[in-house]
Design a protein around this motif. Structure first.
Motif, PDB file in Angstrom:
ATOM      1  N   ALA A 174       0.821  -1.204   0.000  1.00  0.00           N
ATOM      2  CA  ALA A 174       0.000   0.000   0.000  1.00  0.00           C
ATOM      3  C   ALA A 174       0.865   1.268   0.000  1.00  0.00           C
ATOM      4  O   ALA A 174       0.343   2.358  -0.111  1.00  0.00           O
ATOM      5  N   GLN A 175       2.173   1.106   0.119  1.00  0.00           N
ATOM      6  CA  GLN A 175       3.049   2.271   0.120  1.00  0.00           C
ATOM      7  C   GLN A 175       2.925   3.018  -1.195  1.00  0.00           C
ATOM      8  O   GLN A 175       2.806   2.425  -2.258  1.00  0.00           O
ATOM      9  N   LYS A 176       2.981   4.314  -1.094  1.00  0.00           N
ATOM     10  CA  LYS A 176       2.904   5.154  -2.278  1.00  0.00           C
ATOM     11  C   LYS A 176       4.283   5.690  -2.603  1.00  0.00           C
ATOM     12  O   LYS A 176       5.127   5.852  -1.729  1.00  0.00           O
ATOM     13  N   TYR A 177       4.491   5.945  -3.861  1.00  0.00           N
ATOM     14  CA  TYR A 177       5.723   6.556  -4.326  1.00  0.00           C
ATOM     15  C   TYR A 177       5.417   8.020  -4.608  1.00  0.00           C
ATOM     16  O   TYR A 177       4.359   8.343  -5.155  1.00  0.00           O
ATOM     17  N   SER A 178       6.351   8.901  -4.251  1.00  0.00           N
ATOM     18  CA  SER A 178       6.081  10.326  -4.460  1.00  0.00           C
ATOM     19  C   SER A 178       7.369  11.112  -4.724  1.00  0.00           C
ATOM     20  O   SER A 178       8.468  10.618  -4.496  1.00  0.00           O
ATOM     21  N   THR A 179       7.171  12.331  -5.201  1.00  0.00           N
ATOM     22  CA  THR A 179       8.276  13.261  -5.405  1.00  0.00           C
ATOM     23  C   THR A 179       7.756  14.686  -5.274  1.00  0.00           C
ATOM     24  O   THR A 179       6.565  14.932  -5.467  1.00  0.00           O
ATOM     25  N   LYS A 180       8.657  15.585  -4.955  1.00  0.00           N
ATOM     26  CA  LYS A 180       8.361  17.018  -4.962  1.00  0.00           C
ATOM     27  C   LYS A 180       9.341  17.751  -5.861  1.00  0.00           C
ATOM     28  O   LYS A 180       9.397  18.976  -5.870  1.00  0.00           O
ATOM     29  N   ILE A 181      10.123  16.963  -6.612  1.00  0.00           N
ATOM     30  CA  ILE A 181      11.122  17.556  -7.508  1.00  0.00           C
ATOM     31  C   ILE A 181      11.006  16.999  -8.931  1.00  0.00           C
ATOM     32  O   ILE A 181      11.993  16.818  -9.621  1.00  0.00           O
ATOM     33  N   GLY A 182       9.757  16.740  -9.330  1.00  0.00           N
ATOM     34  CA  GLY A 182       9.534  16.285 -10.693  1.00  0.00           C
ATOM     35  C   GLY A 182       9.829  17.408 -11.678  1.00  0.00           C
ATOM     36  O   GLY A 182       9.678  18.586 -11.356  1.00  0.00           O
ATOM     37  N   VAL A 183      10.272  17.036 -12.869  1.00  0.00           N
ATOM     38  CA  VAL A 183      10.621  18.031 -13.890  1.00  0.00           C
ATOM     39  C   VAL A 183       9.589  17.971 -15.018  1.00  0.00           C
ATOM     40  O   VAL A 183       9.341  16.907 -15.587  1.00  0.00           O
ATOM     41  N   ILE A 184       9.007  19.119 -15.299  1.00  0.00           N
ATOM     42  CA  ILE A 184       8.083  19.256 -16.423  1.00  0.00           C
ATOM     43  C   ILE A 184       8.611  20.376 -17.300  1.00  0.00           C
ATOM     44  O   ILE A 184       8.952  21.459 -16.814  1.00  0.00           O
ATOM     45  N   ARG A 185       8.676  20.101 -18.583  1.00  0.00           N
ATOM     46  CA  ARG A 185       9.196  21.079 -19.541  1.00  0.00           C
ATOM     47  C   ARG A 185       8.199  21.199 -20.681  1.00  0.00           C
ATOM     48  O   ARG A 185       7.601  20.211 -21.085  1.00  0.00           O
ATOM     49  N   PHE A 186       8.017  22.419 -21.171  1.00  0.00           N
ATOM     50  CA  PHE A 186       7.216  22.561 -22.376  1.00  0.00           C
ATOM     51  C   PHE A 186       7.996  23.343 -23.414  1.00  0.00           C
ATOM     52  O   PHE A 186       8.815  24.199 -23.092  1.00  0.00           O
TER      53      PHE A 186
END
Length: 182
Positions: free
Chosen positions: A21-33
């Motif tokens: 049930a553990q979730k994977y997460s991040t607060k430093i994802g990179v999104i580029r357009f």
């Protein structure tokens, strides 16, 4: 002895349920357009502070990017992006809520494999269905998801003034890299 076996079995089930049930997460994802057009100045922004969460059992994924988190090479372009196009004060975030089809975390390896991700992208107060073929891999306790898809400003009621319309692509390439840990 039977009671010990029953208690042991219940404990093992509870531990395995918690583990899965553990979730994977991040607060430093990179999104580029990228919305550049040949022969004109680059129109591109990058956000390195996107948050994302992945539920490994269901494959559900959610991503949030603050619009003011996008950085540009030219400060004036960043200002125009926030004030005139995406109206960051009125619409401060972009979100994606979707599902990774057929995700089985136990089968992920360091070799990235393609998975289809389908969901709803909400930007500028409008929601559009997006489908993407992402590459997903796992190394240690980190799942990496990379991919790209195209959107059109008009789908989100983002108006490009005619004076600059030839300098901005009709289709905007959005790419992302999410390194999620549990």
């Amino acid at each position: 002895m039977k009671k010990i076996k029953v208690v042991f079995t219940i404990l093992m089930l509870a531990v395995s349920t918690c583990f899965y049930a553990q979730k994977y997460s991040t607060k430093i994802g990179v999104i580029r357009f990228e919305a550049s057009v040949p022969s004109f100045e680059e129109v591109a922004g990058e956000n390195k502070t996107a948050s994302a969460i992945l539920e490994p059992v269901t494959g559900n994924i959610a991503v949030l990017a603050l619009m003011k988190g996008f950085r540009f090479k030219v400060a004036l372009m960043e200002e125009h992006f926030n004030e005139n196009y995406v109206e960051s004060d009125k619409y401060p975030k972009a979100t994606f809520k979707g599902k990774v089809d057929g995700l089985d975390v136990a089968k992920l390896t360091t070799d990235a494999k393609p998975y289809t991700i389908t969901g709803d992208l909400t930007l500028h107060g409008k929601t559009v269905k997006v489908t993407d073929s992402a590459k997903i891999s796992k190394s240690g306790n980190t799942i990496t998801i990379t991919g790209s898809f195209q959107v059109q400003p008009k789908d989100f009621a983002i108006e490009i003034p005619s004076v600059v319309s030839k300098k901005v692509a009709d289709k905007i390439e959005v790419s992302y890299k999410l390194q999620l840990t549990n």
